[in-house]
Scaffold this motif. Sequence first.
Motif, mmCIF file in Angstrom:
data_model
loop_
_atom_site.group_PDB
_atom_site.id
_atom_site.type_symbol
_atom_site.label_atom_id
_atom_site.label_comp_id
_atom_site.label_asym_id
_atom_site.label_seq_id
_atom_site.Cartn_x
_atom_site.Cartn_y
_atom_site.Cartn_z
ATOM 1 N N SER A 58 -3.235 12.483 2.717
ATOM 2 C CA SER A 58 -2.256 12.237 3.792
ATOM 3 C C SER A 58 -0.896 11.853 3.222
ATOM 4 C CB SER A 58 -2.766 11.136 4.719
ATOM 5 O OG SER A 58 -2.920 9.918 4.005
ATOM 6 N N ASP A 59 -0.681 12.199 1.941
ATOM 7 C CA ASP A 59 0.611 11.955 1.273
ATOM 8 C C ASP A 59 0.981 10.475 1.249
ATOM 9 O OD1 ASP A 59 1.005 14.654 0.680
ATOM 10 O OD2 ASP A 59 1.896 15.034 2.650
ATOM 11 N N PHE A 60 -0.026 9.614 1.065
ATOM 12 C CA PHE A 60 0.186 8.187 0.829
ATOM 13 C C PHE A 60 0.945 7.495 1.969
ATOM 14 C CE2 PHE A 60 -0.201 10.393 -3.188
ATOM 15 C CZ PHE A 60 -1.108 9.623 -3.890
ATOM 16 N N VAL A 61 0.602 7.839 3.217
ATOM 17 C CA VAL A 61 1.267 7.196 4.359
ATOM 18 C C VAL A 61 0.871 5.723 4.409
ATOM 19 C CG1 VAL A 61 1.504 9.285 5.738
ATOM 20 C CG2 VAL A 61 -0.601 7.935 5.890
ATOM 21 N N TYR A 62 1.763 4.883 4.908
ATOM 22 C CA TYR A 62 1.607 3.435 4.775
ATOM 23 C C TYR A 62 0.430 2.865 5.551
ATOM 24 C CZ TYR A 62 3.710 2.836 9.404
ATOM 25 O OH TYR A 62 3.956 2.869 10.745
ATOM 26 N N TRP A 63 0.101 3.440 6.752
ATOM 27 C CA TRP A 63 -0.955 2.804 7.556
ATOM 28 C C TRP A 63 -2.339 2.903 6.905
ATOM 29 C CZ3 TRP A 63 1.786 7.030 9.832
ATOM 30 C CH2 TRP A 63 1.094 8.251 9.847
ATOM 31 N N ASN A 64 -2.555 3.948 6.102
ATOM 32 C CA ASN A 64 -3.839 4.044 5.397
ATOM 33 C C ASN A 64 -3.974 2.960 4.331
ATOM 34 O OD1 ASN A 64 -4.950 6.210 6.805
ATOM 35 N ND2 ASN A 64 -3.868 7.723 5.552
ATOM 36 N N ILE A 104 0.683 5.991 -8.273
ATOM 37 C CA ILE A 104 0.720 7.460 -8.212
ATOM 38 C C ILE A 104 1.618 7.918 -7.069
ATOM 39 C CG2 ILE A 104 -0.662 9.537 -7.780
ATOM 40 C CD1 ILE A 104 -3.023 8.078 -9.117
ATOM 41 N N GLY A 105 1.459 7.273 -5.909
ATOM 42 C CA GLY A 105 2.274 7.631 -4.752
ATOM 43 C C GLY A 105 3.748 7.344 -4.967
ATOM 44 N N TYR A 106 4.034 6.288 -5.701
ATOM 45 C CA TYR A 106 5.430 5.909 -5.966
ATOM 46 C C TYR A 106 6.154 7.005 -6.748
ATOM 47 C CZ TYR A 106 9.405 3.178 -7.664
ATOM 48 O OH TYR A 106 10.677 2.737 -7.964
ATOM 49 N N TYR A 107 5.449 7.605 -7.712
ATOM 50 C CA TYR A 107 6.083 8.605 -8.574
ATOM 51 C C TYR A 107 5.940 10.032 -8.055
ATOM 52 C CZ TYR A 107 6.825 5.062 -12.167
ATOM 53 O OH TYR A 107 7.254 3.954 -12.856
ATOM 54 N N THR A 108 5.054 10.259 -7.091
ATOM 55 C CA THR A 108 4.825 11.642 -6.635
ATOM 56 C C THR A 108 5.351 11.917 -5.236
ATOM 57 O OG1 THR A 108 2.615 11.040 -5.830
ATOM 58 C CG2 THR A 108 2.776 11.924 -8.084
ATOM 59 N N THR A 109 5.709 10.873 -4.476
ATOM 60 C CA THR A 109 6.211 11.088 -3.115
ATOM 61 C C THR A 109 7.471 10.275 -2.891
ATOM 62 O OG1 THR A 109 4.984 9.249 -2.114
ATOM 63 C CG2 THR A 109 3.845 11.377 -2.282
ATOM 64 N N GLU A 110 8.133 10.598 -1.792
ATOM 65 C CA GLU A 110 9.321 9.845 -1.391
ATOM 66 C C GLU A 110 8.978 8.888 -0.252
ATOM 67 O OE1 GLU A 110 12.227 9.910 -2.881
ATOM 68 O OE2 GLU A 110 11.471 11.372 -4.343
ATOM 69 N N ASN A 111 7.725 8.436 -0.233
ATOM 70 C CA ASN A 111 7.238 7.567 0.841
ATOM 71 C C ASN A 111 8.069 6.288 0.899
ATOM 72 O OD1 ASN A 111 5.611 5.616 2.322
ATOM 73 N ND2 ASN A 111 3.985 7.169 2.216
ATOM 74 N N ASN A 112 8.645 6.016 2.082
ATOM 75 C CA ASN A 112 9.510 4.840 2.239
ATOM 76 C C ASN A 112 8.767 3.536 1.977
ATOM 77 O OD1 ASN A 112 11.752 6.360 2.899
ATOM 78 N ND2 ASN A 112 11.223 6.416 5.091
ATOM 79 N N PHE A 113 7.493 3.502 2.359
ATOM 80 C CA PHE A 113 6.684 2.293 2.189
ATOM 81 C C PHE A 113 6.588 1.908 0.715
ATOM 82 C CE2 PHE A 113 2.306 0.996 1.014
ATOM 83 C CZ PHE A 113 2.343 -0.315 1.481
ATOM 84 N N LEU A 114 6.341 2.891 -0.142
ATOM 85 C CA LEU A 114 6.153 2.618 -1.565
ATOM 86 C C LEU A 114 7.472 2.353 -2.294
ATOM 87 C CD1 LEU A 114 3.421 5.309 -2.306
ATOM 88 C CD2 LEU A 114 3.084 2.862 -2.024
ATOM 89 N N HIS A 115 8.586 2.683 -1.667
ATOM 90 C CA HIS A 115 9.890 2.446 -2.294
ATOM 91 C C HIS A 115 10.644 1.300 -1.636
ATOM 92 C CE1 HIS A 115 8.958 6.543 -3.671
ATOM 93 N NE2 HIS A 115 9.752 6.272 -4.705
ATOM 94 N N ASP A 116 10.023 0.664 -0.655
ATOM 95 C CA ASP A 116 10.670 -0.449 0.044
ATOM 96 C C ASP A 116 10.115 -1.771 -0.484
ATOM 97 O OD1 ASP A 116 12.370 -1.443 2.321
ATOM 98 O OD2 ASP A 116 10.424 -2.287 2.887
ATOM 99 N N VAL A 117 10.999 -2.598 -1.048
ATOM 100 C CA VAL A 117 10.575 -3.855 -1.687
ATOM 101 C C VAL A 117 9.947 -4.807 -0.676
ATOM 102 C CG1 VAL A 117 11.357 -5.889 -2.964
ATOM 103 C CG2 VAL A 117 12.335 -3.642 -3.476
ATOM 104 N N ASP A 118 10.536 -4.922 0.503
ATOM 105 C CA ASP A 118 10.010 -5.840 1.521
ATOM 106 C C ASP A 118 8.601 -5.433 1.969
ATOM 107 O OD1 ASP A 118 12.315 -7.326 1.441
ATOM 108 O OD2 ASP A 118 13.275 -6.226 3.090
ATOM 109 N N SER A 119 8.398 -4.129 2.169
ATOM 110 C CA SER A 119 7.078 -3.643 2.593
ATOM 111 C C SER A 119 6.032 -3.888 1.517
ATOM 112 C CB SER A 119 7.147 -2.148 2.917
ATOM 113 O OG SER A 119 8.020 -1.912 3.994
#
Length: 386
Positions: A92-98, A135-150
């Motif tokens: 699911s491309d590392f979506v945050y809710w999972n 892995i998700g941080y380096y392979t996707t542009e997922n906002n959750f994995l790039h947001d410090v607060d989240s």
Amino acid sequence: MIIQSYIKKFISNNSFQKVLIYGFYITFIGVNIIAMMVDSISGSYTSLKVEALTVFVSSLVFLYTHKTQNLTFGTYGVWVGPIALYVLIIFSDFVYWNFYFTLLIPLAFYTLFPFRSSFIQTGIHFLIVIILMIIGYYTTENNFLHDVDSLSAFVISIIFMVAFGIFYHANLENSYNKLYKSNQQKEILLKEVHHRVKNNLNILGSIFGLQAMREQEHTKDILLQNKLKIESMSMVHEMLYKHNDFSNIDFYQYTKTLSSHMIDLFEKKDTNVIIDSNKVEFPLEIMLKIGLMLNEMLTNSMKYAKNDTSLTIEISCQGNDKGYTLIYRDNGKNKLDIQKLQNSKGIGIKLINLTSKELDGELSIDYKNGLQYKLNFRDGLQLCIA
């Protein structure tokens, strides 16, 4: 109401661990089926495939656990849930809710595994989650994995779940220790009660024995028979305080002890007693009544059964769908009038008939190369309340 009654019966008849394992699988499979329905409506076919596979594998694990009653396999089988979630995160491309669903996994570990093992499982789980996040941080542009607060909120949630596990198991261990100490005190008190009851019954038996020495033959016989009845009840209490299980008495051990005592008392050393019972146990109230019946049957065989060689007594007690079947048989050659025996005014046969009724049983008496008693009765404490 039927489902509620079935659940209550299942909980009361099974161990705490088994109830938890069954509850986990039923809930987990049910949640995934609901998720499949939602995803089929929303068109999330990737998630739908993963959830369908999860339901299939979980069902296989659950059915195998139920069939083999291998609770250890069932406990470690809960890893089907985390593994399915890892696969879902990747596809699911590392979506945050999972990722937030992964915070619920330790709850299963804390409730199903002991303290040390639960934290090992939790550590492995969160290590895999962190690897997936990298892995998700380096392979996707997922906002959750790039947001410090989240990410900070997620890490705090992980710390909270670990702390919850520590407090949960600490409280559980404390409650267990208190309960264990309380049970030990109750066991000591119960042992003392049964020991005193046994001693008091022995005193009564001794009084009857002393009185019998001074009486005429007929009165002496009555007193000695009453002494035997008291001794059969005393043995039940003796077995209870000598063993750790205060709820049930082993039929084989009790019958073996009682028959050996009767052989010594009547000086019938050549008597052979064969006992057939496969781990049959009864509570105190039922065993007292069975003991009185066996006492009468053994007494009659020792006193009246005649055989050219040696006396053989067979005692069988087996469980079945309707309750239990108790069969007592000797190889006495003296032919008896069964009708006359059943209508006898003797105390012995009256006691046997009365006790069989108190057990809600069906008693039949027959002569098949010896006297035979057959009693079919149901198991239940409520049947023993006179």
